[in-house]
Write an enzyme that holds these catalytic residues in place. Structure first.
Site, PDB file in Angstrom:
ATOM      1  N   ARG A  31     -85.422  11.669 -39.659  1.00  0.00           N
ATOM      2  CA  ARG A  31     -85.414  12.647 -40.847  1.00  0.00           C
ATOM      3  C   ARG A  31     -86.017  13.977 -40.216  1.00  0.00           C
ATOM      4  O   ARG A  31     -85.512  14.919 -40.688  1.00  0.00           O
ATOM      5  CB  ARG A  31     -85.974  12.081 -41.961  1.00  0.00           C
ATOM      6  CG  ARG A  31     -86.553  13.073 -42.984  1.00  0.00           C
ATOM      7  CD  ARG A  31     -87.189  12.348 -44.232  1.00  0.00           C
ATOM      8  NE  ARG A  31     -87.732  13.051 -45.179  1.00  0.00           N
ATOM      9  CZ  ARG A  31     -86.781  13.749 -46.330  1.00  0.00           C
ATOM     10  NH1 ARG A  31     -85.584  13.471 -46.218  1.00  0.00           N
ATOM     11  NH2 ARG A  31     -87.420  14.414 -47.194  1.00  0.00           N
ATOM     12  N   HIS A  73     -88.284   7.352 -39.054  1.00  0.00           N
ATOM     13  CA  HIS A  73     -88.532   8.431 -40.085  1.00  0.00           C
ATOM     14  C   HIS A  73     -88.494   9.808 -39.362  1.00  0.00           C
ATOM     15  O   HIS A  73     -88.285  10.595 -39.763  1.00  0.00           O
ATOM     16  CB  HIS A  73     -89.783   8.245 -40.704  1.00  0.00           C
ATOM     17  CG  HIS A  73     -90.032   9.244 -41.816  1.00  0.00           C
ATOM     18  ND1 HIS A  73     -89.280   9.220 -43.020  1.00  0.00           N
ATOM     19  CD2 HIS A  73     -90.711  10.207 -41.985  1.00  0.00           C
ATOM     20  CE1 HIS A  73     -89.704  10.007 -43.748  1.00  0.00           C
ATOM     21  NE2 HIS A  73     -90.455  10.751 -43.350  1.00  0.00           N
ATOM     22  N   ARG A  83     -83.929   9.575 -46.384  1.00  0.00           N
ATOM     23  CA  ARG A  83     -84.983   8.317 -45.646  1.00  0.00           C
ATOM     24  C   ARG A  83     -84.289   7.293 -45.966  1.00  0.00           C
ATOM     25  O   ARG A  83     -83.248   7.008 -46.202  1.00  0.00           O
ATOM     26  CB  ARG A  83     -86.209   8.346 -46.926  1.00  0.00           C
ATOM     27  CG  ARG A  83     -86.756   9.668 -47.200  1.00  0.00           C
ATOM     28  CD  ARG A  83     -87.696   9.512 -48.266  1.00  0.00           C
ATOM     29  NE  ARG A  83     -88.526  10.703 -48.339  1.00  0.00           N
ATOM     30  CZ  ARG A  83     -88.206  11.700 -49.318  1.00  0.00           C
ATOM     31  NH1 ARG A  83     -86.858  11.625 -50.160  1.00  0.00           N
ATOM     32  NH2 ARG A  83     -89.055  12.678 -49.494  1.00  0.00           N
ATOM     33  N   HIS A 133     -87.369  17.844 -50.185  1.00  0.00           N
ATOM     34  CA  HIS A 133     -89.007  17.955 -50.282  1.00  0.00           C
ATOM     35  C   HIS A 133     -89.331  19.119 -51.487  1.00  0.00           C
ATOM     36  O   HIS A 133     -88.923  20.249 -51.511  1.00  0.00           O
ATOM     37  CB  HIS A 133     -89.334  18.961 -48.902  1.00  0.00           C
ATOM     38  CG  HIS A 133     -89.244  18.102 -47.758  1.00  0.00           C
ATOM     39  ND1 HIS A 133     -88.349  17.674 -46.731  1.00  0.00           N
ATOM     40  CD2 HIS A 133     -90.096  17.117 -47.399  1.00  0.00           C
ATOM     41  CE1 HIS A 133     -88.583  16.785 -46.011  1.00  0.00           C
ATOM     42  NE2 HIS A 133     -89.731  16.587 -46.128  1.00  0.00           N
TER      43      HIS A 133
END
Length: 382
Positions: free
Chosen positions: A321, A318, A225, A344
């Site tokens: 990512r 983002h 991130r 995650h």
């Protein structure tokens, strides 16, 4: 027993003194209202459920929000602090003059409905005047997303929970808990298309500060991130072993990110940055602030300007990512392996970032069919 007296100003003051309870008082313009309130409070005291709401009735939302922003928000992560301050402004504009006790579920629902139909405005760089953004397909004004409104309601809800549990203001319930929240969006699935990566890399590496191009490459190679990249310290990067150790993450779980050869090369350049000030342990550092301290390099404004100039206004940082994680899946990594790299926790959340291109799936289906056909036994002739 309640005592109702008229004050010198002509108003009516109700005073309730009951054994085992603190004295309760409230002033009204009309005697009837004072009597009604007194009867209600006495009944609640008899039932043992009376709660003193006077503090919540005197405290306006504007003052409560200011207290929340000064006491609670600084304890959150930097990225969350920025989001909360952004979400606080429309809440202050709508609820500011209400007392906390006067904010009902109906009022919160009205706010929700109004915000969901609010057009998005941006300041025009040429005229310096706000303009409404239009949908490129329909030509209609673009409205705030459901996720934006959900974030605003989440801030409002947490403020009320804090007022109830920490500030002890005598509120009976959180009004946000009594309304329907907007449905969350499906999540973005924007991928880099065509020559977008090459165009972006050329523009970013041509920028005067090389850190911008390095950050782009690292995001695309690692899937980290933006906040994780910007906050990196020198001791977290091990180029020799090709790993980065993240201690502060969005889900508060530390993880070690393996580096591709390209990522290791970029980090080596960043660590050897000849412009690094003495004593600065940030990998990507900004200019010193008024207090003389250097903080992480803030690149959002430059990034937005460059991508917009390339006609890529719909691309978010983002999304890099999303691109990086999708490439890991396409390379054959398992969900567990991808999760270990990306951080995650939820497999359901991971699925949002692993939408494979249909054409890639077609190629894999063709390859599978070819293998199946090659390995199938031939029918015997009779």
């Amino acid at each position: 027993m309640a005592t109702i007296v008229q004050t010198p100003s002509g108003k009516w003051k109700a005073v309730i003194r009951k054994h085992g309870w603190p004295t309760a008082t409230k002033t009204f313009r009309i005697q009837k209202d004072a009597l009604t309130w007194a009867r209600q409070v006495e009944v609640e005291m008899d039932r043992g459920v009376y709660i003193d709401r006077s503090h919540a009735e005197r405290l306006t939302f504007d003052k409560a929000l200011s207290r929340y922003l000064s006491e609670v928000v600084p304890t959150k992560k930097p990225a969350t602090q920025e989001t909360d301050r952004y979400c606080a402004e429309p809440l202050r504009a709508y609820f500011g003059k209400y007392s906390l006790a006067a904010i009902s579920p109906d009022l919160v629902a009205s706010y929700r409905d109004k915000r969901l139909t609010t057009p998005i405005q941006r300041v025009d760089r040429a005229t310096r005047k706000p303009r409404i953004l239009l949908d490129p397909v329909t030509g209609q004004p673009r409205t705030l997303s459901a996720n934006t409104v959900r974030l605003e309601l989440a801030l409002l809800s947490h403020l009320f929970n804090t007022a109830i549990r920490e500030w002890r203001l005598g509120l009976v319930r959180n009004p946000v808990s009594g309304i329907r929240k907007p449905s969350p969006g499906e999540g973005r699935d924007r991928r880099l298309r065509g020559n977008e990566e090459a165009r972006l890399r050329h523009a970013l590496t041509s920028y005067s500060n090389p850190m911008l191009g390095w950050i782009f490459d690292i995001a695309l190679e690692t899937g980290m991130r933006s906040g994780e990249i910007a906050g990196l310290r020198l001791h977290q990067v091990d180029v020799r072993r090709r790993v980065v150790r993240l201690t502060i993450t969005k889900n508060e779980s530390a993880r070690t990110v393996p580096l591709t050869r390209r990522a290791a090369e970029v980090f080596a350049l960043a660590l050897d940055n000849p412009t690094r000030p003495e004593g600065c342990d940030l990998v990507f550092f900004g200019e010193p602030g008024r207090d003389g301290k250097r903080r992480p390099y803030t690149f959002a404004k430059v990034w937005n300007g460059i991508k917009t100039s390339l006609g890529l206004g719909d691309l978010h940082f983002h999304d890099l990512r999303h691109e990086a994680v999708s490439r890991l899946v396409e390379a054959g990594f398992s969900d567990k392996e991808v999760s270990a790299i990306s951080g995650h926790k939820s497999m359901q959340m991971l699925k949002r970032y692993t939408h494979l291109r249909a054409e890639d799936l077609v190629d894999r289906l063709d390859a599978a069919e070819a293998i199946k056909a090659k390995g199938a036994p031939k029918e015997k002739s009779t």
